[in-house]
Enzyme design. Structure first.
Site, PDB file in Angstrom:
ATOM      1  N   GLU A   1      45.789  93.502  16.345  1.00  0.00           N
ATOM      2  CA  GLU A   1      46.105  92.238  15.372  1.00  0.00           C
ATOM      3  C   GLU A   1      47.510  92.611  14.757  1.00  0.00           C
ATOM      4  OE1 GLU A   1      41.543  90.079  15.121  1.00  0.00           O
ATOM      5  OE2 GLU A   1      42.799  90.754  13.284  1.00  0.00           O
TER       6      GLU A   1
ATOM      7  N   HIS B   1      46.763  81.424   7.525  1.00  0.00           N
ATOM      8  CA  HIS B   1      46.806  81.699   8.719  1.00  0.00           C
ATOM      9  C   HIS B   1      47.649  80.972   9.623  1.00  0.00           C
ATOM     10  CE1 HIS B   1      45.237  83.018  12.483  1.00  0.00           C
ATOM     11  NE2 HIS B   1      44.371  83.987  12.008  1.00  0.00           N
TER      12      HIS B   1
ATOM     13  N   HIS C   1      43.416  80.214   4.686  1.00  0.00           N
ATOM     14  CA  HIS C   1      42.684  81.035   5.422  1.00  0.00           C
ATOM     15  C   HIS C   1      41.712  81.968   4.429  1.00  0.00           C
ATOM     16  CE1 HIS C   1      40.909  83.111   8.641  1.00  0.00           C
ATOM     17  NE2 HIS C   1      41.734  84.283   8.742  1.00  0.00           N
TER      18      HIS C   1
ATOM     19  N   ARG D   1      46.395  89.887   2.875  1.00  0.00           N
ATOM     20  CA  ARG D   1      45.531  90.573   3.551  1.00  0.00           C
ATOM     21  C   ARG D   1      45.910  91.112   4.806  1.00  0.00           C
ATOM     22  NH1 ARG D   1      41.405  89.325   7.017  1.00  0.00           N
ATOM     23  NH2 ARG D   1      41.731  86.919   7.034  1.00  0.00           N
TER      24      ARG D   1
END
Length: 520
Positions: free
Chosen positions: A109, A223, A326, A361
């Protein structure tokens, strides 16, 4: 009067990990505002990050986490949690997808330097982990659903329980030797969000009202890829899709991340979100081109089902997307196991801020944090049993005459937060939002008993929005999930500062030493 050893508010991965890890002789109660599975954790698609690959190491995971968090992270917290990650995955290894030889499959990711994302059921990691944890709950754990907690009960300066409402408006008192908030973040204060409908910031608002320190509320992660249809977001398109080769393009097929960042479509989320936002502001539509992914429907079954449900023809190879709220990097200030500034009160999961995530994050570090805090807090509570001496407190009250809030419909708040305190912020927009929120005087509310559950939820959303807005106005730089067009660059003078908000005190700047040297 019933006294519980450990009273847990919320039912996500952190709450359930805690409940399953507590010793059987602990009397545990879980309160959840909806049903046990209606939480962000259950919706989580991508997976859990852990350095278990042959070429990987927690030190690499550490570097990636700090880079994504723009070095605002609390380094000691980062080290502790990431070093424990392989053990946490090993604890529940049976849940995860494996190759024919029994090895756990690893995905990639954004902003990760190695393949280290473990997943379950393809893109149904949260669902599988939550159902596994629920199946391991023991008889000492009691669950009460559809109970809305709205006020922390205090004895002197110690938290001893919560006040809650049932669906018929009855006020219930729940007492605990230890009280744990695991209520999640606040994504629903924005009009575009990947979050479950229940994620409205109520735990953070309750903690604030009880005098707990709240920190880093300006850092909201947007997001990059939410499914977008008919002017609405329809759910998350996991970053793992880009990890498997999907590319962000305009309707004409122009790749938008070329030349923006060395990692292109797998750049840190704030960079990808800001890039998509810029294109949308200029009138473009943005799509995920998935034509390079073989067997897409097998690899991403829940995303496939959601696309079909919303009339997206995957045979065309494009999924329309927009960014949306998100994850909240900030929250109730805690140490790594969840101790807050209020005696007897703990916070874990997204409601808490341990410093792991910094200003942004790193993908798939959130479920990891929930597993870590749940396990470590359970170990601490098992070693520190406490017997209460309080008594004679009420159990319940009949429904009261309901008051009505004099604030606009919640959709108005969500729209204004997206426009003024969203992906791109400025002093002008933030001051407009602060002035608009201040007129309702919700931060001064004391007596909440007479409000309906619906209005209490609305009040907490407005409170949480105020905390985000004030913190965003105070931080005069851009860092991670907080981007200001009037201060577009990181300021080294801000790197070591955190904004702490506490009721009845002005927002204070606290200097905290954050090491800049990376692991050798």
């Amino acid at each position: 009067m019933e006294m519980t050893d450990v009273l847990i508010i919320g039912s996500g991965i952190a709450a359930l990990q805690l409940a399953t890890s507590l010793s059987p002789d602990q009397n545990v109660k879980i309160l959840t505002k909806s049903t046990i599975k209606n939480a962000n954790s259950y919706l989580a698609q991508g997976g859990i990050a852990a350095a278990i690959g042959f070429r990987d190491d927690p030190s690499k995971h550490f570097v990636d986490t700090l880079e994504a968090g723009r070095f605002h992270n609390h380094e000691e917290s980062v080290r502790e949690i990431l070093n424990e990650a392989p053990v946490l995955i090993g604890d529940i290894a049976e849940v995860f997808d494996k190759d024919p030889n029994g090895n756990i499959l690893l995905g990639l990711e954004g902003a990760h330097s190695e393949k280290r994302i473990v997943h379950a059921g393809g893109d149904e990691t949260g669902k599988n982990v939550i159902e596994y944890l629920i199946s391991n709950l023991t008889e000492n754990v009691k669950i009460e659903e559809n109970v809305f907690a709205y006020e922390l009960l205090m004895d002197q300066k110690r938290c001893i329980g919560v006040k809650a409402k049932t669906q018929d408006g009855t006020i219930r008192y729940y007492y605990g030797n230890y009280v744990v908030l695991a209520t999640g973040g606040c994504g629903q204060v924005y009009s575009f969000t990947s979050n479950a409908p229940t994620v409205t910031g109520d735990g953070i608002a309750m903690a604030y009202l009880a005098g707990a320190e709240i920190v880093d509320m300006e850092f909201v992660q947007f997001h990059p890829t939410l499914l977008y249809k008919d002017g609405e977001t329809k759910g998350l398109i996991s970053e793992a899709v880009r990890g498997e080769g999907a590319v962000l393009v305009t309707e004409d097929g122009v790749p938008i991340m070329e030349g923006v960042h060395p990692l292109k479509d797998l750049a840190p989320r704030h960079i990808v979100s800001q890039t998509i936002f810029d294109y949308i502001q200029k009138g473009y539509e943005v799509y995920l081109d998935i034509r390079q992914i073989n067997h897409f429907e097998t690899r991403f079954p829940s995303i496939t089902a959601n696309c079909h449900k919303n009339g997206i023809n995957l045979a065309e190879g494009r999924i329309p997307v927009v960014p949306g709220s998100h994850f909240l990097m900030g929250g109730i200030k805690t140490d790594v196991i969840g101790r807050t500034s209020v005696d007897g009160l703990f916070a874990i999961g997204e409601a808490a801020c341990t410093g792991l995530h910094g200003a942004n994050r790193l993908a798939s570090n959130s479920l990891l944090e929930g597993l870590y805090q749940g396990k470590k807090l359970a170990q601490w509570l098992n070693s520190n049993p406490r017997k209460s001496t309080i008594g004679g407190l009420p159990k319940s009250l009949y429904p009261l005459q309901t008051k009505k809030t004099k604030i606009p419909d919640i959709q108005v708040l969500k729209d204004w937060m997206m426009k003024r305190v969203g992906i791109v912020r400025s002093k002008e927009l933030l001051e407009q939002q602060k002035h608009w929120l201040d007129q309702f005087h919700l931060m001064d509310l004391i007596d909440l008993d007479a409000y309906s559950i619906q209005d209490l939820n609305k009040i907490f959303m407005y409170m949480t929005a105020s905390l985000i807005t004030e913190a965003a106005l105070s931080r005069t730089e851009s860092r991670g999930g907080h981007y200001r067009s009037d201060f577009p660059y990181e300021d080294e003078n801000w790197r070591k500062k955190i904004i702490i908000q506490k009721r009845k005190e002005e927002v204070a700047l606290k200097h905290e030493h954050i090491e800049t040297a990376l692991v050798n």
